[in-house]
Scaffold this motif. Structure first.
Motif, PDB file in Angstrom:
ATOM      1  N   ASP A 136       0.841  -1.195   0.000  1.00 28.85           N
ATOM      2  CA  ASP A 136       0.000   0.000   0.000  1.00 28.85           C
ATOM      3  C   ASP A 136       0.879   1.248   0.000  1.00 28.85           C
ATOM      4  N   ALA A 137       0.526   2.226  -0.817  1.00 31.93           N
ATOM      5  CA  ALA A 137       1.305   3.454  -0.926  1.00 31.93           C
ATOM      6  C   ALA A 137       0.702   4.554  -0.061  1.00 31.93           C
ATOM      7  N   PHE A 138       1.578   5.414   0.459  1.00 34.55           N
ATOM      8  CA  PHE A 138       1.175   6.550   1.283  1.00 34.55           C
ATOM      9  C   PHE A 138       1.888   7.799   0.778  1.00 34.55           C
ATOM     10  N   ALA A 139       1.294   8.948   1.049  1.00 35.24           N
ATOM     11  CA  ALA A 139       1.895  10.221   0.649  1.00 35.24           C
ATOM     12  C   ALA A 139       1.955  11.144   1.856  1.00 35.24           C
ATOM     13  N   ARG A 140       2.997  11.964   1.896  1.00 32.94           N
ATOM     14  CA  ARG A 140       3.113  12.933   2.982  1.00 32.94           C
ATOM     15  C   ARG A 140       1.953  13.921   2.901  1.00 32.94           C
ATOM     16  N   LYS A 141       1.469  14.308   4.038  1.00 37.49           N
ATOM     17  CA  LYS A 141       0.319  15.215   4.103  1.00 37.49           C
ATOM     18  C   LYS A 141       0.802  16.654   4.053  1.00 37.49           C
ATOM     19  N   LEU A 142       0.271  17.400   3.106  1.00 34.15           N
ATOM     20  CA  LEU A 142       0.652  18.796   2.945  1.00 34.15           C
ATOM     21  C   LEU A 142      -0.397  19.712   3.560  1.00 34.15           C
ATOM     22  N   SER A 143       0.028  20.910   3.877  1.00 34.84           N
ATOM     23  CA  SER A 143      -0.929  21.922   4.309  1.00 34.84           C
ATOM     24  C   SER A 143      -1.744  22.373   3.093  1.00 34.84           C
ATOM     25  N   GLU A 144      -2.855  23.045   3.348  1.00 33.20           N
ATOM     26  CA  GLU A 144      -3.681  23.523   2.240  1.00 33.20           C
ATOM     27  C   GLU A 144      -2.902  24.506   1.373  1.00 33.20           C
ATOM     28  N   GLU A 145      -2.070  25.336   2.005  1.00 32.86           N
ATOM     29  CA  GLU A 145      -1.274  26.308   1.251  1.00 32.86           C
ATOM     30  C   GLU A 145      -0.271  25.599   0.345  1.00 32.86           C
ATOM     31  N   GLU A 146       0.383  24.571   0.871  1.00 32.79           N
ATOM     32  CA  GLU A 146       1.333  23.803   0.059  1.00 32.79           C
ATOM     33  C   GLU A 146       0.611  23.096  -1.086  1.00 32.79           C
ATOM     34  N   THR A 147      -0.566  22.557  -0.793  1.00 37.25           N
ATOM     35  CA  THR A 147      -1.338  21.861  -1.819  1.00 37.25           C
ATOM     36  C   THR A 147      -1.737  22.809  -2.939  1.00 37.25           C
ATOM     37  N   LEU A 148      -2.201  24.006  -2.583  1.00 38.68           N
ATOM     38  CA  LEU A 148      -2.593  24.983  -3.592  1.00 38.68           C
ATOM     39  C   LEU A 148      -1.410  25.375  -4.464  1.00 38.68           C
ATOM     40  N   SER A 149      -0.246  25.537  -3.842  1.00 42.10           N
ATOM     41  CA  SER A 149       0.961  25.889  -4.598  1.00 42.10           C
ATOM     42  C   SER A 149       1.358  24.762  -5.540  1.00 42.10           C
ATOM     43  N   ASP A 150       1.357  23.522  -5.028  1.00 44.89           N
ATOM     44  CA  ASP A 150       1.719  22.378  -5.861  1.00 44.89           C
ATOM     45  C   ASP A 150       0.725  22.170  -6.991  1.00 44.89           C
ATOM     46  N   THR A 151      -0.559  22.416  -6.698  1.00 40.17           N
ATOM     47  CA  THR A 151      -1.591  22.274  -7.730  1.00 40.17           C
ATOM     48  C   THR A 151      -1.400  23.297  -8.833  1.00 40.17           C
ATOM     49  N   GLU A 152      -1.088  24.530  -8.449  1.00 41.42           N
ATOM     50  CA  GLU A 152      -0.842  25.567  -9.447  1.00 41.42           C
ATOM     51  C   GLU A 152       0.323  25.189 -10.350  1.00 41.42           C
ATOM     52  N   ASP A 153       1.391  24.657  -9.757  1.00 46.70           N
ATOM     53  CA  ASP A 153       2.546  24.214 -10.550  1.00 46.70           C
ATOM     54  C   ASP A 153       2.160  23.059 -11.469  1.00 46.70           C
ATOM     55  N   LYS A 154       1.358  22.140 -10.951  1.00 44.33           N
ATOM     56  CA  LYS A 154       0.969  20.974 -11.749  1.00 44.33           C
ATOM     57  C   LYS A 154       0.074  21.380 -12.915  1.00 44.33           C
ATOM     58  N   ILE A 155      -0.821  22.331 -12.682  1.00 43.31           N
ATOM     59  CA  ILE A 155      -1.689  22.806 -13.763  1.00 43.31           C
ATOM     60  C   ILE A 155      -0.853  23.434 -14.873  1.00 43.31           C
ATOM     61  N   LYS A 156       0.137  24.222 -14.495  1.00 42.18           N
ATOM     62  CA  LYS A 156       1.026  24.827 -15.492  1.00 42.18           C
ATOM     63  C   LYS A 156       1.736  23.740 -16.299  1.00 42.18           C
ATOM     64  N   LYS A 157       2.177  22.689 -15.606  1.00 37.69           N
ATOM     65  CA  LYS A 157       2.866  21.603 -16.313  1.00 37.69           C
ATOM     66  C   LYS A 157       1.915  20.888 -17.271  1.00 37.69           C
ATOM     67  N   PHE A 158       0.702  20.608 -16.813  1.00 39.96           N
ATOM     68  CA  PHE A 158      -0.262  19.914 -17.668  1.00 39.96           C
ATOM     69  C   PHE A 158      -0.605  20.759 -18.893  1.00 39.96           C
ATOM     70  N   GLU A 159      -0.790  22.051 -18.693  1.00 45.13           N
ATOM     71  CA  GLU A 159      -1.163  22.914 -19.820  1.00 45.13           C
ATOM     72  C   GLU A 159      -0.033  23.056 -20.833  1.00 45.13           C
ATOM     73  N   SER A 160       1.212  22.953 -20.371  1.00 43.02           N
ATOM     74  CA  SER A 160       2.350  23.086 -21.289  1.00 43.02           C
ATOM     75  C   SER A 160       2.804  21.752 -21.864  1.00 43.02           C
ATOM     76  N   THR A 161       2.492  20.650 -21.174  1.00 41.80           N
ATOM     77  CA  THR A 161       3.042  19.346 -21.555  1.00 41.80           C
ATOM     78  C   THR A 161       2.008  18.354 -22.045  1.00 41.80           C
ATOM     79  N   PHE A 162       0.829  18.329 -21.411  1.00 43.28           N
ATOM     80  CA  PHE A 162      -0.151  17.279 -21.704  1.00 43.28           C
ATOM     81  C   PHE A 162      -1.431  17.779 -22.355  1.00 43.28           C
ATOM     82  N   TYR A 163      -1.872  18.983 -22.019  1.00 40.08           N
ATOM     83  CA  TYR A 163      -3.127  19.508 -22.527  1.00 40.08           C
ATOM     84  C   TYR A 163      -2.900  20.450 -23.707  1.00 40.08           C
ATOM     85  N   GLY A 164      -3.991  21.086 -24.149  1.00 36.79           N
ATOM     86  CA  GLY A 164      -3.878  22.083 -25.209  1.00 36.79           C
ATOM     87  C   GLY A 164      -3.316  21.511 -26.501  1.00 36.79           C
TER      88      GLY A 164
END
Length: 347
Positions: A186-214
């Protein structure tokens, strides 16, 4: 000290050191080649999931009735999330849809008694860019079936470093990485704060839009054909498919880059091939809550429990009522209308 005594001393020291390395690597078992578990190896680093899980099936036979295949997202679905099914999770990072076939075939070679196969599918992996290159598990199979594979690993000083890391993490009993395993697979992930999650999500969206989407995305024309081959492999086993639930923020990005039509085509193709699909990838109470993710598309194990319960228990699942819809040829049109309405409400 004469030459003979010196040589014997050196040989003795070398033998003791070698025995210590072998014993420590065996005790920690960072490549999952053995079955023993204890409190000091219950947190395990990922070295190469394909190698670790492939070797694990060969050297630690499984008494399971259900095989789960998917990407890193699906690694967070735990075996005990299923009440009645005995699930082996063979999901690995960055899985290509071209890998399902050989991974399923290999798993059935190790355990012909699987009654069902669950396939976790990711929308962004349906692009030509992500699906066109042939991918197979065979190179990993060759590696782990080489003569003395386990013995050579036990002699490895490099592997001893991983063993030491696993020892430290197990002693601390703390999840400090994005993906760590226990001895049950079973896999587990470190728990991030909401602020860290929002920051990581913003970075991931940028990556998806430049690499996988569009403009980077073109629906793979052979997607349906290849998934049909996967469906037809080992017909004695039931096949179930589910879509991995990305956050609503990332779903909005998919829509804004002009891929909603391809999303509909993808779902229709899956329903046509498999007769039905568990869809979790649409705006709902789980995907709308960004704290259910650590980067906008990898969900925490708590969500994995919802997915497992919904697929196994249906309407009786221990999951939010609006999370997970089984879509069939008779309901695909109405379901997509509802998804479109939910998407419009996000904007």
């Amino acid at each position: 000290m004469n030459d003979r005594k010196f040589s014997l001393t050196v040989m003795a020291i070398f033998a003791i050191l070698t025995l210590a390395v072998v014993t420590f690597n065996y005790w920690m078992d960072p490549l999952w080649n053995f079955s023993h578990a204890h409190e000091y190896n219950d947190v395990q680093l990922v070295t190469d999931e394909r190698e670790q899980k492939t070797a694990n099936q060969i050297y630690v036979p499984k008494n399971k009735d259900t095989l789960l295949l998917g990407s890193s997202r699906s690694t967070y679905i735990h075996h005990d999330g299923f009440k009645n099914w005995k699930v082996y999770n063979y999901s690995v990072a960055n899985l290509s849809m071209r890998e399902y076939y050989t991974m399923m075939d290999f798993a059935f070679e190790q355990n012909p008694d699987y009654e069902r196969v669950i396939l976790g599918v990711d929308f962004f992996k349906s692009s030509t860019q992500e699906a066109e290159a042939p991918r197979s598990i065979q190179n990993h199979v060759k590696r782990v079936t080489q003569p003395f594979y386990r013995a050579k690993n036990l002699l490895s000083f490099d592997l001893m470093k991983t063993s030491a890391q696993n020892l430290q993490m197990s002693a601390d009993d703390e999840i400090t990485e994005d993906r760590l395993y226990n001895r049950e697979g079973d896999a587990f992930a470190r728990k991030l704060s909401e602020e860290e999650t929002l920051s990581d999500t913003e970075d991931k969206i940028k990556k998806f839009e430049s690499t996988f989407y569009g403009k980077s995305y073109t629906y793979y024309p052979r997607y349906k054909e290849i998934m049909k081959k996967v469906h037809d492999l080992h017909p004695e086993a039931e096949k179930m498919v589910y879509t991995t639930p990305i956050s609503s923020e990332l779903f909005k990005s998919l829509v804004s880059t002009g891929l909603y039509e391809e999303y509909e085509i993808w779902l229709r193709n899956l329903v046509e091939v498999y007769g039905g699909v568990w869809n979790f990838m649409y705006p709902n109470s789980v995907t709308n809550d960004i704290t259910n993710y650590y980067d906008g598309h990898h969900f925490y194990p708590e969500v994995g429990y919802y997915i497992a319960s919904r697929m196994e228990q249906g309407d009786n699942a221990e999951a939010p009522e609006d999370f997970g819809v089984y879509v069939t040829p008779d309901t695909i049109d109405s379901h997509l209308k509802q998804v479109k309405k939910l998407v419009d409400e996000l904007n």
